[in-house]
Scaffold this motif. Structure first.
Motif, mmCIF file in Angstrom:
data_model
loop_
_atom_site.group_PDB
_atom_site.id
_atom_site.type_symbol
_atom_site.label_atom_id
_atom_site.label_comp_id
_atom_site.label_asym_id
_atom_site.label_seq_id
_atom_site.Cartn_x
_atom_site.Cartn_y
_atom_site.Cartn_z
ATOM 1 N N LEU A 17 12.578 -2.273 3.133
ATOM 2 C CA LEU A 17 12.773 -3.081 4.342
ATOM 3 C C LEU A 17 13.790 -2.444 5.285
ATOM 4 O O LEU A 17 13.572 -2.379 6.495
ATOM 5 C CB LEU A 17 13.238 -4.488 3.957
ATOM 6 N N PHE A 18 14.906 -1.976 4.732
ATOM 7 C CA PHE A 18 15.952 -1.361 5.560
ATOM 8 C C PHE A 18 15.436 -0.101 6.247
ATOM 9 O O PHE A 18 15.731 0.148 7.414
ATOM 10 C CB PHE A 18 17.174 -1.008 4.701
ATOM 11 N N THR A 19 14.685 0.697 5.502
ATOM 12 C CA THR A 19 14.161 1.943 6.049
ATOM 13 C C THR A 19 13.220 1.687 7.217
ATOM 14 O O THR A 19 13.269 2.369 8.241
ATOM 15 C CB THR A 19 13.418 2.742 4.957
ATOM 16 N N LYS A 20 12.393 0.670 7.069
ATOM 17 C CA LYS A 20 11.379 0.391 8.084
ATOM 18 C C LYS A 20 11.926 -0.369 9.290
ATOM 19 O O LYS A 20 11.578 -0.065 10.442
ATOM 20 C CB LYS A 20 10.227 -0.397 7.461
ATOM 21 N N TYR A 21 12.791 -1.341 9.040
ATOM 22 C CA TYR A 21 13.215 -2.238 10.112
ATOM 23 C C TYR A 21 14.694 -2.090 10.522
ATOM 24 O O TYR A 21 15.134 -2.750 11.462
ATOM 25 C CB TYR A 21 12.970 -3.694 9.700
ATOM 26 N N GLY A 22 15.427 -1.245 9.806
ATOM 27 C CA GLY A 22 16.859 -1.181 10.050
ATOM 28 C C GLY A 22 17.568 -2.171 9.145
ATOM 29 O O GLY A 22 16.929 -3.029 8.527
ATOM 30 N N VAL A 23 18.876 -2.081 9.079
ATOM 31 C CA VAL A 23 19.631 -2.909 8.140
ATOM 32 C C VAL A 23 20.017 -4.259 8.732
ATOM 33 O O VAL A 23 19.850 -5.303 8.103
ATOM 34 C CB VAL A 23 20.906 -2.167 7.672
ATOM 35 N N SER A 25 18.751 -6.160 11.006
ATOM 36 C CA SER A 25 17.701 -7.139 11.295
ATOM 37 C C SER A 25 17.135 -7.813 10.040
ATOM 38 O O SER A 25 16.400 -8.791 10.133
ATOM 39 C CB SER A 25 16.554 -6.469 12.066
ATOM 40 N N ILE A 26 17.466 -7.277 8.868
ATOM 41 C CA ILE A 26 16.940 -7.835 7.621
ATOM 42 C C ILE A 26 17.985 -8.752 6.974
ATOM 43 O O ILE A 26 19.113 -8.348 6.714
ATOM 44 C CB ILE A 26 16.566 -6.708 6.633
ATOM 45 N N SER A 27 17.596 -9.986 6.718
ATOM 46 C CA SER A 27 18.499 -10.958 6.110
ATOM 47 C C SER A 27 18.220 -11.102 4.611
ATOM 48 O O SER A 27 17.224 -10.583 4.096
ATOM 49 C CB SER A 27 18.318 -12.323 6.781
ATOM 50 N N MET A 28 19.084 -11.820 3.936
ATOM 51 C CA MET A 28 18.856 -12.115 2.518
ATOM 52 C C MET A 28 17.582 -12.931 2.353
ATOM 53 O O MET A 28 16.843 -12.776 1.374
ATOM 54 C CB MET A 28 20.056 -12.859 1.934
ATOM 55 N N ASP A 29 17.305 -13.808 3.320
ATOM 56 C CA ASP A 29 16.060 -14.576 3.288
ATOM 57 C C ASP A 29 14.852 -13.647 3.358
ATOM 58 O O ASP A 29 13.846 -13.862 2.659
ATOM 59 C CB ASP A 29 16.014 -15.550 4.465
ATOM 60 N N ASP A 30 14.930 -12.638 4.211
ATOM 61 C CA ASP A 30 13.828 -11.682 4.349
ATOM 62 C C ASP A 30 13.584 -10.938 3.036
ATOM 63 O O ASP A 30 12.439 -10.732 2.623
ATOM 64 C CB ASP A 30 14.131 -10.660 5.454
ATOM 65 N N ILE A 31 14.671 -10.522 2.404
ATOM 66 C CA ILE A 31 14.551 -9.799 1.128
ATOM 67 C C ILE A 31 13.926 -10.692 0.064
ATOM 68 O O ILE A 31 13.009 -10.289 -0.655
ATOM 69 C CB ILE A 31 15.929 -9.295 0.658
ATOM 70 N N ALA A 32 14.417 -11.920 -0.017
ATOM 71 C CA ALA A 32 13.894 -12.868 -1.006
ATOM 72 C C ALA A 32 12.410 -13.143 -0.767
ATOM 73 O O ALA A 32 11.595 -13.146 -1.704
ATOM 74 C CB ALA A 32 14.689 -14.171 -0.946
ATOM 75 N N ARG A 33 12.056 -13.343 0.496
ATOM 76 C CA ARG A 33 10.665 -13.620 0.853
ATOM 77 C C ARG A 33 9.763 -12.418 0.535
ATOM 78 O O ARG A 33 8.669 -12.572 -0.007
ATOM 79 C CB ARG A 33 10.578 -13.966 2.339
ATOM 80 N N VAL A 93 12.367 11.423 6.942
ATOM 81 C CA VAL A 93 12.677 10.676 8.171
ATOM 82 C C VAL A 93 11.445 10.116 8.867
ATOM 83 O O VAL A 93 11.572 9.381 9.844
ATOM 84 C CB VAL A 93 13.474 11.544 9.183
ATOM 85 N N GLU A 94 10.275 10.432 8.343
ATOM 86 C CA GLU A 94 9.043 10.047 9.022
ATOM 87 C C GLU A 94 8.958 8.550 9.285
ATOM 88 O O GLU A 94 8.536 8.116 10.347
ATOM 89 C CB GLU A 94 7.822 10.513 8.216
ATOM 90 N N ASP A 95 9.372 7.760 8.313
ATOM 91 C CA ASP A 95 9.242 6.303 8.444
ATOM 92 C C ASP A 95 10.586 5.588 8.555
ATOM 93 O O ASP A 95 10.676 4.376 8.367
ATOM 94 C CB ASP A 95 8.473 5.737 7.240
ATOM 95 N N VAL A 96 11.647 6.346 8.858
ATOM 96 C CA VAL A 96 12.975 5.744 8.941
ATOM 97 C C VAL A 96 13.205 5.126 10.313
ATOM 98 O O VAL A 96 12.942 5.752 11.339
ATOM 99 C CB VAL A 96 14.067 6.804 8.665
#
Length: 211
Positions: A17-23, A25-33, A93-96
Motif C-alpha cells: 500500500l505504501f509503495t503504491k499510494y505513498g505513506v 495517505s494510507i491509514s490504519m483503517d486502510d491497512i486493516a481493510r 522504482v517502477e511502481d513506487v
C-alpha cells in the motif's frame, strides 16, 4: 494464523500500500481493510502506524542491501555491476509512488532515520567502492573524485522523488531515475567504459525481453 505470520502479513500488505499510494495517505483503517483484519489486530502487533512504517522501511531496505550485495558478488567488473544495478533500479522504482520519500522525511522521523542510515552506510559505500574499482580497471576517468561523486549520486536518487522538480503528473519515476542514472554513468566513464556499458545494457535489455 500464528502471531509471527500475522505480523509478517501485515508488514507485507502495508508495504504494498505504501509503495503504491505513498505513506501519508494510507491509514490504519486502510491497512486493516486491505488485509481483512480488525484494527485491534494491528494494534496487537504494532504500537502505531509509525511503528509499521519504520519496520516496513527496514525490511524493504534490507532487501535492497541484499540485492546490491548479490549484484556486486556476481559482477565481472565495475561496468557490469552498473549495468545490473540499472536493471535493479528500474525494477525497484517502477511502481513506487513519488511521494514516498517526502512522506517519510516530513511525517515519519524514525523511518526517515532508517533511510538516512541506509543511504550513508549502503548507497554511499557501494557507489564509492564501484567508482574506485572502475578507475583501477580503466573504465572510469582517473580525475574523478570518488567521494564527491558518491555524494552527488545519493542526491540524484533523492531529487527524482521530488514532486516539485519532477511532477508525477508529467513524469514516470522509472524513466526519471534511468535518465539520471545514465547521465551519471556517461559523465564518469572513459571511452573504453562507455563502449562496455552500452554493450552490457544491450545484453541486459535483451535478457529482460526474452524472459
Amino acid at each position: 494464523m500464528e502471531d509471527l505470520n500475522t505480523r509478517e502479513k501485515i508488514l507485507k500488505g502495508a508495504d504494498g500500500l505504501f509503495t503504491k499510494y505513498g505513506v501519508r495517505s494510507i491509514s490504519m483503517d486502510d491497512i486493516a481493510r486491505h488485509l481483512s483484519v480488525s484494527k485491534k489486530t494491528l494494534y496487537q502487533h504494532f504500537a502505531d502506524k509509525e511503528d509499521i512504517v519504520t519496520l516496513v522501511c527496514q525490511a524493504h531496505l534490507q532487501e535492497s542491501r541484499n540485492e546490491f550485495e548479490s549484484i556486486h558478488a556476481s559482477a565481472e567488473n565495475a561496468i557490469d555491476e552498473l549495468a545490473k544495478l540499472s536493471l535493479c533500479v528500474r525494477k525497484n522504482v517502477e511502481d513506487v509512488n513519488p511521494s514516498l520519500l517526502f512522506d517519510l522525511q516530513k511525517y515519519y522521523p524514525k523511518a526517515w532515520a532508517v533511510w538516512l542510515e541506509f543511504k550513508r552506510m549502503c548507497i554511499y559505500d557501494s557507489v564509492k567502492r564501484n567508482l574506485e574499482q572502475g578507475i583501477a580497471e580503466g573504465f572510469y576517468r582517473t580525475e574523478i573524485n570518488a567521494e564527491i561523486l558518491s555524494i552527488v549520486r545519493m542526491a540524484l536518487i533523492e531529487i527524482a522523488f521530488d514532486d516539485k522538480t519532477f511532477s508525477q503528473d508529467k513524469f514516470k519515476m522509472a524513466e526519471v531515475q534511468m535518465q539520471i542514472f545514465d547521465q551519471f554513468v556517461y559523465g564518469i566513464v572513459t571511452e573504453k567504459g562507455r563502449k562496455l556499458y552500452q554493450k552490457c545494457k544491450e545484453k541486459n535489455s535483451t535478457e529482460v525481453v526474452t524472459r
